[in-house]
Design a protein around this motif. Structure first.
Motif, short mmCIF file in Angstrom:
data_model
loop_
_atom_site.label_atom_id
_atom_site.label_comp_id
_atom_site.label_asym_id
_atom_site.label_seq_id
_atom_site.Cartn_x
_atom_site.Cartn_y
_atom_site.Cartn_z
N ARG A 125 1.50 4.25 -2.96
CA ARG A 125 1.25 5.37 -2.65
C ARG A 125 1.84 6.55 -2.80
NH1 ARG A 125 -4.10 6.98 -2.94
NH2 ARG A 125 -3.81 5.45 -4.68
N VAL A 150 1.59 -4.55 -10.46
CA VAL A 150 0.12 -5.83 -11.48
C VAL A 150 -0.73 -5.62 -10.23
CG1 VAL A 150 0.19 -7.77 -10.84
CG2 VAL A 150 2.27 -7.35 -12.10
N ALA A 151 -0.51 -4.42 -8.87
CA ALA A 151 -1.81 -4.23 -8.06
C ALA A 151 -2.47 -3.46 -8.20
CB ALA A 151 -1.78 -4.69 -6.37
N THR A 152 -2.05 -2.20 -9.94
CA THR A 152 -2.58 -1.42 -9.81
C THR A 152 -3.06 -1.15 -11.03
OG1 THR A 152 -0.52 -0.33 -10.73
CG2 THR A 152 -1.50 0.11 -8.41
N GLY A 153 -3.11 -2.76 -11.65
CA GLY A 153 -3.61 -3.60 -13.25
C GLY A 153 -2.93 -3.07 -14.34
N ARG A 154 -1.24 -2.68 -13.92
CA ARG A 154 -0.18 -2.50 -15.35
C ARG A 154 0.05 -4.01 -16.43
NH1 ARG A 154 0.83 1.82 -11.56
NH2 ARG A 154 1.06 3.53 -12.37
N TRP A 204 0.48 -0.87 -0.02
CA TRP A 204 0.07 -0.35 0.20
C TRP A 204 1.25 1.35 0.00
CZ3 TRP A 204 -5.26 1.19 -0.68
CH2 TRP A 204 -5.29 2.78 -0.17
N LEU A 244 -10.00 -1.17 -2.19
CA LEU A 244 -10.16 -0.35 -3.48
C LEU A 244 -11.57 -0.21 -4.40
CD1 LEU A 244 -7.84 -3.30 -5.16
CD2 LEU A 244 -6.92 -1.38 -4.11
N ARG A 273 -7.08 4.67 -9.79
CA ARG A 273 -7.74 4.28 -11.00
C ARG A 273 -8.15 3.08 -11.16
NH1 ARG A 273 -4.16 3.09 -15.38
NH2 ARG A 273 -3.62 1.09 -14.50
N HIS A 274 -9.09 2.63 -11.89
CA HIS A 274 -10.14 1.68 -12.71
C HIS A 274 -9.35 1.08 -13.29
CE1 HIS A 274 -14.63 1.11 -11.67
NE2 HIS A 274 -14.41 0.51 -12.73
N THR A 275 -9.61 -0.66 -13.03
CA THR A 275 -8.56 -1.37 -12.97
C THR A 275 -9.63 -3.63 -12.74
OG1 THR A 275 -7.55 -1.93 -10.88
CG2 THR A 275 -5.98 -0.44 -12.53
N VAL A 276 -8.63 -4.14 -13.05
CA VAL A 276 -9.80 -4.97 -13.21
C VAL A 276 -8.71 -5.54 -11.66
CG1 VAL A 276 -9.46 -5.42 -15.63
CG2 VAL A 276 -7.42 -6.33 -14.64
N VAL A 277 -8.53 -5.61 -10.91
CA VAL A 277 -7.35 -6.66 -10.30
C VAL A 277 -8.49 -6.65 -9.07
CG1 VAL A 277 -6.50 -5.74 -8.42
CG2 VAL A 277 -4.83 -4.83 -10.19
#
Lengths: 427, 344
Positions: free
Chosen positions: A33, A117-121, A29, B304, B314-318
């Motif tokens: 941040r 990865v946890a932020t969807g990249r 986290w 989240l 941000r809006h993600t699939v995670v």
């Protein structure tokens, strides 16, 4: 309560996994941040444009270091129980360089890649897949790398130990190094990153915001100085032993005395040694060698023993006494011995010796001497019958007989009278 | 000569209740069944409630996806059967007292409901030929012309979904030999877990669509056709995604509460149930239960998603992927731990 909690068995494996999960979530986290999930931000530090990563990591290291140092000195943390990653110099150099190259190419380190990865990249996802794939490949091809992994093995070392300087000095030096790195980073950000400090103050406007980093560093340095007064943060003394000397002593059997010697000394009134029973107090109370004092193994480091004092250590068997011998030798107690065979041997050879019923004439005197010795210490010899099996004779209470002999029918008396009785009988 | 020694003492899994009778098939089936139940209930609900055409078409792919996933789940169930080729005999009778009979009939009756709902939302393009598409279109128009029929289809989806979702949990609850499963909460728990994973799945698909992959000329023919199939007619995908996030968060909260009730119920039961519960709370399954089912499966996605809705991250699939993984692990752990728990 005392840290490290896991090694003190405050909680088990299951709870440890839960704690690891919570710590991992928290760390992820805060990394996210701080913006460390972004490969572009991380890559900027290699161009000296944005050195936030360096500043954050250095702050974390310095804070944790000063905190641990002080906590150890206050007795909250036992550093002796903390795991130190062993240093394998060349393996670390090669591995560090490889990690650095991967960091620059991918823009992420292993920890931040998971955050990313946890932020969807998607780039981070590919990065993590690459990390896992290469781990798999290295695992499969391990014999090729095994040599490198052991090159330059130095064991668990610390800078103060390696340099032979006080702990606090190293702590202070690292704090000052961090301060230097901060100043250099701020300068580089203005020089290469085009950062306008006047337009973008680090923590907003105002004196407090401007000087917060300085105040933080100054207080850390002050705490380090304060900690220096406390000396070494490790609990027990760390010692250097002469391996060859000890090995030779053990081989020459100069590290122990036999129960026969000890019994003779006691009988002849030549007890010039301090006899230490390392067993649990309950075992000590149930019967010991006359004249012995009880110092359980865990209390041995705190026991007051004069450097020149002659000490004979014994336990139930041999192992604990031998280990305690090593501990005392390491502390520089040169006149230390263990009792060969311990309490078991004492019971077998002195208290309840197995003696032939009709000894040959040449052994008669020796058998008679042993019988007298056994009776002298309150034991009883086991007389070999014609069939060869020892005949059990009634035993005095509180003496634990060796295996194979019927236990006494009398109830075990309480500790205090036993001790008195033993003392009267023995010395 | 090769010497082979075989020890048969209690090696038969049917002898000792501690041995695992169910492998991967049952948890996979329970997960897919729950997911399809959620898809059915959600699409039925939206079809019933929607006023405008664009609202109706928010998740047209849900029923078709449901058909595929349910077939996969039934496939797993089929693999678990000892005598798979006698499965047709189940459908020669209906035993009201048998949960298995109920389940078999629910599973088979859900198919027509799914197909009918799928037919209501014909794809704009199909991978195989335009002739087929024309037939589908005609059928779809015929159905839309009859509002009562559409309503009936929507209701059948809603009811079928709820029945299927409840059934996946009740199936476990009826096995009295396994104390961990002796809870009526399992039915609603699996239903809400299915609803939340279905909402998460639809959220993932909505996000995939909005990431510019849909009309990509780089995509090959098959991928292009697939994405066309998934594309909703009209309707702003971001609001659709947001609606799913809201629904998901609500379902997750209920699921969390139901897990709490499940735990309380077993803890307040007999010694045997309490011991079985310890498998999850402190035993071998505790790390997965606490960290991956409650932690990353419910609490982390809830946090989240609320941050996403608040516009903080941000809006993600995670979170959606975490919810789906958590739902799968819930079945996996309950089926495995349940088989370990016994009355002895």
């Amino acid at each position: 309560m005392n840290a490290p909690f896991y090694k003190f068995d405050v909680f088990g494996d299951t709870a440890a996994l839960g704690v690891a999960f919570a710590i991992g979530l928290g760390m992820g986290w805060f990394l996210e941040r701080a913006g460390f999930g972004s490969a572009t931000k991380l890559a900027k530090q290699f161009y000296f444009r944005d050195l936030a990563v360096l500043k954050v990591m250095f702050t974390a290291i310095v804070t944790a270091m000063v905190g641990l140092f002080l906590a150890a000195q206050l007795g909250w943390v036992d550093l002796s129980l903390m795991y130190l990653q062993p240093t394998v110099l060349w393996a670390n150099v090669v591995g560090g360089l490889l990690l650095g190259v991967g960091f620059i190419i991918g823009g992420l380190c292993p920890g931040t890649s998971v955050v990313s990865v946890a932020t969807g990249r998607i780039d981070a996802f590919l990065f993590v897949m690459g990390v896992l794939a290469s781990q798999f490949l290295v695992g499969e091809a391990w014999p090729l790398f095994a040599g490198i992994s052991e090159a330059g093995e130095m064991g668990q070392i610390t800078l103060p130990g390696l340099l032979g300087v006080p702990y606090g000095l190293v702590v202070l030096a690292v704090v000052l190094m961090a301060a230097g790195a901060f100043v250099a980073a701020e300068w580089a950000e203005v020089r290469f990153g085009g950062v306008d400090r006047a337009a973008q103050p680090l923590l907003g406007a105002g004196w407090r915001a401007r000087n917060a980093p300085r105040v933080l560093l100054a207080s850390l340095a002050g705490l380090a100085l304060l900690g220096m007064a406390g000396g070494d943060p490790y609990r027990g003394p760390r010692v250097v032993i002469d391996e060859r000397e000890l090995a030779l002593l053990i081989q020459k059997e100069a590290d122990h005395v036999t129960v026969d010697d000890l019994a003779t000394w006691i009988v002849e009134g030549r007890m010039e040694v301090r006899l230490i029973d390392l067993r649990h107090p309950a075992a000590y109370a149930a019967g010991t060698i006359p004249g012995a004092e009880n110092v359980p193994l865990a209390d041995l480091p705190a026991a007051e023993i004069e450097p020149g004092e002659r000490v004979v250590l014994f336990s139930q068997g041999q192992t604990h006494a031998a280990q305690a011998w090593m501990l005392l030798r390491a502390r520089g107690m040169r006149n230390t011995y263990s009792l060969l065979g311990g309490m078991d041997e004492w019971n077998d050879r002195i208290l309840f010796p197995e003696l032939p019923a009709e000894p040959p004439p040449d052994q008669a005197a020796e058998v008679e001497r042993r019988r007298a010795l056994a009776l002298r210490f309150g034991g009883s010899p086991r007389v070999e019958a014609a069939a060869g099996a020892p005949v059990a004779v009634p035993l005095p209470a509180a003496m634990s007989p060796p295996a194979g002999v019927a236990p006494p029918a009398a109830p075990i008396p309480t500790a205090a009278p036993v001790k008195k009785k033993k003392k009267r009988e023995g010395c | 000569m090769q010497h082979v020694e075989i020890s048969t003492t209690r090696a038969n899994p049917l002898v000792d209740p501690v041995l695992q009778v169910w492998g991967w098939e049952i948890p996979v089936y329970l997960f897919l069944g729950g997911l399809v139940a959620g898809l059915l209930a959600l699409s039925g609900f939206y079809l019933l409630r929607s006023r405008t055409a664009s609202e109706r078409g928010a998740w047209p792919q849900a029923p078709m996806l449901g058909v595929v996933l349910l077939t996969l789940g039934m496939g797993a169930l089929f693999l678990d059967l000892d005598h798979p080729w006698y499965v047709w005999r189940v459908y020669l009778t209906f035993e009201p007292a048998s949960p298995m009979s109920w389940g078999s009939w629910i599973l088979i009756l859900v198919y027509p409901a799914l197909f009918a709902a799928a037919l209501l939302h014909p794809p704009e393009r199909v991978p195989f030929g335009a002739g087929l598409l024309a037939v589908i279109r005609r059928g779809s128009e015929w159905m839309w012309a009859r509002p009562r029929l559409v309503q009936a289809i929507a209701l059948s989806n809603l009811v079928g979904g709820i029945a299927l979702g409840l059934y996946t949990g009740i199936l476990l609850g009826t096995m009295v030999a396994r104390p961990l499963w002796n809870s009526a909460i399992l039915g609603p728990l699996f239903l809400f877990s299915g609803l939340s994973s279905a909402a998460a799945l639809m959220h993932v698909l909505t996000l995939v669509r909005t990431h510019g992959l849909v009309d990509s000329t780089y995509a090959d023919l098959l991928l292009h056709g697939l994405f066309q199939l998934l594309k909703p007619p009209g309707r702003d995908p971001s609001t659709a995604g947001e609606a799913m996030v809201r629904a998901d968060a609500a379902f997750l909260s209920v699921e969390g509460a139901l897990i709490a009730l499940f735990v309380i119920g077993l803890a307040a039961s007999t010694e045997v149930q309490q011991q079985a519960l310890q498998l999850l709370l402190t035993g071998a399954y505790a790390p997965v239960f606490w960290c991956l089912i409650l932690g990353t499966g419910i609490l982390v996605p809830l946090v989240l998603q609320s941050l996403e809705l608040a516009g903080r991250i941000r809006h993600t699939v995670v979170p959606a992927l975490l919810v789906i993984a958590g739902a799968f692990l819930l079945r996996w752990v309950l089926v495995q731990a349940g088989q370990v728990s016994s009355w002895t």
